[in-house]
Design a protein around this motif. Structure first.
Motif, PDB file in Angstrom:
ATOM      1  N   GLY A   1      -2.756 119.778   4.820  1.00 21.90           N
ATOM      2  CA  GLY A   1      -2.129 119.042   3.794  1.00 21.90           C
ATOM      3  C   GLY A   1      -2.105 119.548   2.494  1.00 21.90           C
ATOM      4  O   GLY A   1      -2.899 121.090   2.692  1.00 21.90           O
ATOM      5  N   GLU A   2      -1.465 118.845   1.620  1.00 19.56           N
ATOM      6  CA  GLU A   2      -0.515 120.170   0.409  1.00 19.56           C
ATOM      7  C   GLU A   2      -1.401 120.347  -0.644  1.00 19.56           C
ATOM      8  O   GLU A   2      -3.048 119.577  -0.700  1.00 19.56           O
TER       9      GLU A   2
ATOM     10  N   CYS B   1      -4.650 117.023  -2.379  1.00 25.98           N
ATOM     11  CA  CYS B   1      -5.157 116.694  -1.643  1.00 25.98           C
ATOM     12  C   CYS B   1      -6.677 116.423  -0.870  1.00 25.98           C
ATOM     13  O   CYS B   1      -6.640 115.258  -1.117  1.00 25.98           O
TER      14      CYS B   1
ATOM     15  N   HIS C   1      -3.889 124.379   4.722  1.00 23.42           N
ATOM     16  CA  HIS C   1      -2.514 124.128   3.850  1.00 23.42           C
ATOM     17  C   HIS C   1      -1.046 124.775   5.047  1.00 23.42           C
ATOM     18  O   HIS C   1      -0.224 123.832   5.122  1.00 23.42           O
TER      19      HIS C   1
ATOM     20  N   PHE D   1      -3.553 112.878   2.799  1.00 19.98           N
ATOM     21  CA  PHE D   1      -2.609 112.541   2.041  1.00 19.98           C
ATOM     22  C   PHE D   1      -2.973 111.914   0.600  1.00 19.98           C
ATOM     23  O   PHE D   1      -3.389 110.662   0.712  1.00 19.98           O
ATOM     24  N   LYS D   2      -3.408 111.914  -0.298  1.00 23.16           N
ATOM     25  CA  LYS D   2      -3.918 111.435  -1.799  1.00 23.16           C
ATOM     26  C   LYS D   2      -4.706 111.057  -1.391  1.00 23.16           C
ATOM     27  O   LYS D   2      -6.139 109.759  -1.681  1.00 23.16           O
TER      28      LYS D   2
ATOM     29  N   TYR E   1       4.393 111.878   6.404  1.00 21.79           N
ATOM     30  CA  TYR E   1       3.938 112.764   5.785  1.00 21.79           C
ATOM     31  C   TYR E   1       3.828 113.695   6.900  1.00 21.79           C
ATOM     32  O   TYR E   1       4.270 115.227   5.849  1.00 21.79           O
TER      33      TYR E   1
ATOM     34  N   ALA F   1       6.233 108.525  -1.619  1.00 20.20           N
ATOM     35  CA  ALA F   1       4.916 107.753  -1.379  1.00 20.20           C
ATOM     36  C   ALA F   1       5.394 106.557  -2.574  1.00 20.20           C
ATOM     37  O   ALA F   1       5.692 107.239  -3.367  1.00 20.20           O
TER      38      ALA F   1
END
Length: 299
Positions: free
Chosen positions: A69-70, A73, A235, A251-252, A272, A296
């Motif tokens: 993930g970025e 996250c 990542h 994600f989040k 995503y 998002a």
């Protein structure tokens, strides 16, 4: 990155017996890690940052699960929370049938022996005032694996050599080594306790591309030879594809997609995941990849 890995002659996927059935070595259920937001003169709590918000997954013996993930996250927080390096807000973590969060005393010490971590920054994770012999050997002494000085020296040299370092490295300090060599020392420290499971927290992101490939192939060889299980945090989709049997996309603070490597990378379902894959650079300059934007929903 993928070209550098291929040039070293590595195999296609890590993990011995990962596709076989059987009980999970690590089982994480509804893991939550919330950090308070404080404001005002009295620093009252006015809200929470939900860094990890209901994450669940399992890892079998000999398997490598990639967590991708970025930045921001919650990937690293997951790894540190399940090891009890950060207190969990909620959820359960079971390792080899033992509840990690209920363990204490000798039971917790035994768990820590079998659950280790390789940190992202090899320079910052090694004590600059200690020789390598002390850095690698200290965990063995603390956990009572070695009692005699000569045996300790032998064990330290053996694990250093296994990680591609000379025996003479034991008498030197961290600043005398390159970034790749320091990461090999960090891996040796994690292996010193003969663990079953290792959290690899972006272990190659601070290294040059050519050195990244060497470290990744070392980790794959160790996994094959020692039947290790990894939670591999990154990542970089090329690294995840090279290392992992299964992939979970974050994600989040939540896992939005999970499946085998071929399912997630070859046929991603979540928007995503598609966006992440579309951002991977195309090695052929004549090919133009369509960038997928993921917006998002608020809240």
């Amino acid at each position: 990155m993928a070209d550098a890995i291929a040039a070293t002659g590595a195999g296609s996927v890590a993990g011995v017996g990962a596709s076989a059935g059987g009980a999970a070595l690590l089982d994480v259920r509804d893991l939550q890690t919330h950090f308070p937001i404080r404001s005002g003169l009295l620093q009252r709590t006015v809200g929470y940052v939900k860094a990890v918000d209901g994450v669940s997954f399992s890892i079998k013996p000999g398997e490598c699960l990639g967590l991708v993930g970025e930045s921001g996250c919650g990937k690293t927080t997951v790894g540190r929370t399940l090891l009890k390096l950060i207190p969990a807000t909620g959820g359960t973590v079971s390792f080899d049938g033992t509840d990690v969060y209920k363990a204490s005393g000798r039971a917790l010490q035994k768990l820590r022996q079998h659950m280790q971590i390789i940190f992202q920054d090899p320079a910052g994770s090694l004590n600059p005032r200690m020789r390598i012999a002390g850095i690698v050997g200290e965990p063995m002494v603390v956990h009572g694996l070695v009692t005699e000085r000569d045996q300790l020296r032998h064990e330290v040299e053996e694990v250093l050599v296994r990680c591609g370092m000379p025996k003479a490295a034991a008498d030197r300090y961290p600043h005398e080594f390159s970034g790749g060599q320091r990461q090999r020392i960090g891996i040796a420290r994690a292996l010193a306790l003969r663990p079953k499971f290792i959290v690899c927290d972006e272990p190659t992101s601070a290294l040059d591309v050519s050195i990244q490939a060497q470290i990744l192939n070392l980790l794959k060889d160790l996994q094959r030879d020692l039947q290790l299980s990894y939670l591999f945090i990154s990542h970089d989709m090329a690294v995840i594809q090279h290392m992992c049997n299964r992939v979970a996309v974050m994600f989040k603070g939540k896992i939005v997609e999970e499946g085998t490597r071929d399912e997630v990378i070859g046929s991603p379902r979540h928007k995503y995941t598609q966006s992440l894959l579309s951002a991977v650079p195309e090695p052929d300059p004549r090919c133009e990849r369509k960038r997928i934007r993921f917006e998002a929903m608020a809240g």
